[in-house]
Design a protein around this motif. Structure first.
Motif, PDB file in Angstrom:
ATOM      1  N   UNK A 170     -29.629  18.294  34.604  1.00  0.00           N
ATOM      2  CA  UNK A 170     -30.018  16.907  34.353  1.00  0.00           C
ATOM      3  C   UNK A 170     -31.401  16.792  33.726  1.00  0.00           C
ATOM      4  N   UNK A 171     -32.273  17.765  33.996  1.00  0.00           N
ATOM      5  CA  UNK A 171     -33.663  17.669  33.540  1.00  0.00           C
ATOM      6  C   UNK A 171     -33.985  18.654  32.418  1.00  0.00           C
ATOM      7  N   UNK A 172     -32.975  19.142  31.725  1.00  0.00           N
ATOM      8  CA  UNK A 172     -33.214  20.156  30.692  1.00  0.00           C
ATOM      9  C   UNK A 172     -34.151  19.634  29.603  1.00  0.00           C
ATOM     10  N   UNK A 173     -34.110  18.337  29.330  1.00  0.00           N
ATOM     11  CA  UNK A 173     -34.977  17.791  28.281  1.00  0.00           C
ATOM     12  C   UNK A 173     -36.441  17.787  28.714  1.00  0.00           C
ATOM     13  N   UNK A 174     -36.703  17.917  30.023  1.00  0.00           N
ATOM     14  CA  UNK A 174     -38.071  17.934  30.518  1.00  0.00           C
ATOM     15  C   UNK A 174     -38.649  19.337  30.576  1.00  0.00           C
ATOM     16  N   UNK A 175     -37.805  20.356  30.852  1.00  0.00           N
ATOM     17  CA  UNK A 175     -38.355  21.703  30.965  1.00  0.00           C
ATOM     18  C   UNK A 175     -38.171  22.534  29.705  1.00  0.00           C
ATOM     19  N   UNK A 176     -37.346  22.096  28.763  1.00  0.00           N
ATOM     20  CA  UNK A 176     -37.146  22.815  27.501  1.00  0.00           C
ATOM     21  C   UNK A 176     -38.363  22.586  26.605  1.00  0.00           C
ATOM     22  N   UNK A 177     -39.105  23.643  26.312  1.00  0.00           N
ATOM     23  CA  UNK A 177     -40.320  23.482  25.524  1.00  0.00           C
ATOM     24  C   UNK A 177     -39.997  23.073  24.096  1.00  0.00           C
ATOM     25  N   UNK A 178     -40.791  22.160  23.566  1.00  0.00           N
ATOM     26  CA  UNK A 178     -40.500  21.555  22.271  1.00  0.00           C
ATOM     27  C   UNK A 178     -41.294  22.223  21.152  1.00  0.00           C
ATOM     28  N   UNK A 179     -41.199  23.543  21.117  1.00  0.00           N
ATOM     29  CA  UNK A 179     -41.829  24.298  20.046  1.00  0.00           C
ATOM     30  C   UNK A 179     -40.893  24.317  18.838  1.00  0.00           C
ATOM     31  N   UNK A 180     -41.411  24.501  17.630  1.00  0.00           N
ATOM     32  CA  UNK A 180     -40.558  24.390  16.446  1.00  0.00           C
ATOM     33  C   UNK A 180     -39.355  25.314  16.432  1.00  0.00           C
ATOM     34  N   UNK A 181     -39.495  26.551  16.939  1.00  0.00           N
ATOM     35  CA  UNK A 181     -38.385  27.495  16.821  1.00  0.00           C
ATOM     36  C   UNK A 181     -37.372  27.369  17.944  1.00  0.00           C
ATOM     37  N   UNK A 182     -37.569  26.441  18.871  1.00  0.00           N
ATOM     38  CA  UNK A 182     -36.671  26.337  20.014  1.00  0.00           C
ATOM     39  C   UNK A 182     -35.505  25.391  19.779  1.00  0.00           C
ATOM     40  N   UNK A 183     -35.319  24.990  18.536  1.00  0.00           N
ATOM     41  CA  UNK A 183     -34.218  24.111  18.165  1.00  0.00           C
ATOM     42  C   UNK A 183     -33.605  24.595  16.861  1.00  0.00           C
ATOM     43  N   UNK A 184     -32.388  24.147  16.598  1.00  0.00           N
ATOM     44  CA  UNK A 184     -31.761  24.455  15.317  1.00  0.00           C
ATOM     45  C   UNK A 184     -32.306  23.565  14.214  1.00  0.00           C
ATOM     46  N   UNK A 185     -32.737  22.346  14.573  1.00  0.00           N
ATOM     47  CA  UNK A 185     -33.344  21.438  13.594  1.00  0.00           C
ATOM     48  C   UNK A 185     -34.495  20.707  14.286  1.00  0.00           C
ATOM     49  N   UNK A 186     -35.640  21.399  14.395  1.00  0.00           N
ATOM     50  CA  UNK A 186     -36.756  20.851  15.165  1.00  0.00           C
ATOM     51  C   UNK A 186     -37.355  19.612  14.516  1.00  0.00           C
ATOM     52  N   UNK A 187     -37.148  19.430  13.216  1.00  0.00           N
ATOM     53  CA  UNK A 187     -37.706  18.273  12.544  1.00  0.00           C
ATOM     54  C   UNK A 187     -36.977  16.984  12.856  1.00  0.00           C
ATOM     55  N   UNK A 188     -35.781  17.069  13.426  1.00  0.00           N
ATOM     56  CA  UNK A 188     -35.003  15.858  13.723  1.00  0.00           C
ATOM     57  C   UNK A 188     -34.729  15.662  15.205  1.00  0.00           C
ATOM     58  N   UNK A 189     -34.942  16.683  16.022  1.00  0.00           N
ATOM     59  CA  UNK A 189     -34.504  16.620  17.416  1.00  0.00           C
ATOM     60  C   UNK A 189     -35.301  15.589  18.208  1.00  0.00           C
ATOM     61  N   UNK A 190     -34.603  14.864  19.089  1.00  0.00           N
ATOM     62  CA  UNK A 190     -35.245  13.909  19.991  1.00  0.00           C
ATOM     63  C   UNK A 190     -35.029  14.260  21.452  1.00  0.00           C
ATOM     64  N   UNK A 191     -34.020  15.074  21.763  1.00  0.00           N
ATOM     65  CA  UNK A 191     -33.742  15.397  23.161  1.00  0.00           C
ATOM     66  C   UNK A 191     -32.777  16.567  23.256  1.00  0.00           C
ATOM     67  N   UNK A 192     -32.785  17.214  24.435  1.00  0.00           N
ATOM     68  CA  UNK A 192     -31.736  18.165  24.825  1.00  0.00           C
ATOM     69  C   UNK A 192     -30.935  17.513  25.943  1.00  0.00           C
ATOM     70  N   UNK A 193     -29.610  17.763  25.969  1.00  0.00           N
ATOM     71  CA  UNK A 193     -28.782  17.089  26.968  1.00  0.00           C
ATOM     72  C   UNK A 193     -27.605  17.980  27.357  1.00  0.00           C
ATOM     73  N   UNK A 194     -27.293  17.988  28.658  1.00  0.00           N
ATOM     74  CA  UNK A 194     -26.091  18.642  29.159  1.00  0.00           C
ATOM     75  C   UNK A 194     -25.214  17.571  29.793  1.00  0.00           C
ATOM     76  N   UNK A 195     -24.014  17.376  29.252  1.00  0.00           N
ATOM     77  CA  UNK A 195     -23.060  16.425  29.813  1.00  0.00           C
ATOM     78  C   UNK A 195     -22.372  17.062  31.015  1.00  0.00           C
ATOM     79  N   UNK A 196     -22.278  16.353  32.146  1.00  0.00           N
ATOM     80  CA  UNK A 196     -21.745  16.971  33.361  1.00  0.00           C
ATOM     81  C   UNK A 196     -20.239  17.209  33.320  1.00  0.00           C
ATOM     82  N   UNK A 197     -19.799  18.242  34.055  1.00  0.00           N
ATOM     83  CA  UNK A 197     -18.386  18.502  34.248  1.00  0.00           C
ATOM     84  C   UNK A 197     -17.772  19.403  33.206  1.00  0.00           C
TER      85      UNK A 197
END
Length: 266
Positions: A25-52
């Motif tokens: 539930x809190x992945x968007x809070x602990x996932x560090x927002x460094x440029x290389x930690x995303x596939x498209x860091x210039x557009x990303x606004x959040x990380x999310x895991x949908x339950x189930x």
């Protein structure tokens, strides 16, 4: 990468049910927002895991746009999370095991196809989880965003430099410091929300100094005393000219200025 699997494990000071909640539930809070930690860091606004089972792991962009990173295949709160990657040929299993003092979180990412594609990021990423668990519920429980300016410094021995900067100048890292004897492609330290990137020097050192790094600290007098006790070469002791600061250099001669931070600085 074509290794058959990658494994990482950390311990967090909460029970397994809470650790599972934090991880998902809190992945968007602990996932560090460094440029290389995303596939498209210039557009990303959040990380999310949908339950189930059937839920998705998403890299979220503006509006309804998102990149599906994976589909959930195993959802047992407090025990296990599993997913099949949508961006490479791997499956991932996350186990939550009760241990003395909290929970051991173990991630195993496995290649499903011979000579398939694998992005084995978990050994690096999982190290961010304990820091967030320690901060959640305190004043510093916001997700960490980098400022618009980052600095790059070049050293003959970046690992030794990173450890020296941490021990003598108190420059921290949102990640973990590299172990002696390792050779990471870069090292990321942080002064507030500014990233200081350390790289291996591959060109001859300049004959003249043309850059100086400024850092604002909470207590410049205590910082000066610690640096002096630790053997840092002091260029000028504490003085005031509108701001209060002192000048020094690091173990490879880069000049640094440390100044008193205002109470309003974050």
């Amino acid at each position: 990468m074509t290794e058959p699997s990658a494994r990482a494990s950390v311990q967090v000071a909460v029970d397994p049910a809470t650790a599972f909640q934090v991880f998902t539930e809190e992945i968007d809070l602990w996932w560090l927002r460094n440029p290389i930690n995303f596939f498209d860091s210039g557009r990303v606004t959040a990380m999310r895991i949908e339950p189930g089972v059937g839920g998705r792991v998403l890299e979220v962009y503006s509006g309804d746009d998102a990149l599906e990173l994976a589909t959930i295949t195993d959802w047992e709160p407090g025990t296990r999370l599993g997913y099949r990657s949508s961006v490479d040929d791997t499956s991932t299993r996350v186990d939550f095991e009760a241990v003395d003092g909290g929970t051991r979180v173990t991630v195993v990412q496995s290649l499903l196809v011979d000579d398939g594609r694998a992005f084995y990021f978990w050994p690096r990423v999982l190290r961010w989880l304990p820091g967030w668990v320690d901060r959640r519920g305190t004043a510093d429980n916001q997700r960490r965003e980098l400022d618009r300016l980052s600095l790059g410094l070049y050293y003959d021995d970046p690992v030794a430099a990173a450890r020296w900067l941490h021990e003598v100048f108190g420059i921290g890292s949102w990640d973990t410091l590299p172990a002696e004897g390792t050779s990471p492609p870069w090292i990321e330290l942080h002064a507030g929300s500014v990233a200081i990137l350390l790289f291996k020097r591959t060109e001859p050192r300049p004959t003249a100094v043309d850059h100086n790094i400024w850092v604002y600290v909470d207590d410049v007098h205590a910082h000066f005393a610690h640096a002096q006790r630790s053997g840092a070469k002091i260029h000028s002791e504490i003085h005031t000219h509108g701001y209060t600061c002192y000048e020094t250099e690091d173990l490879e001669g880069h000049p640094w200025t440390f100044a008193q931070a205002r109470p309003t600085m974050t």
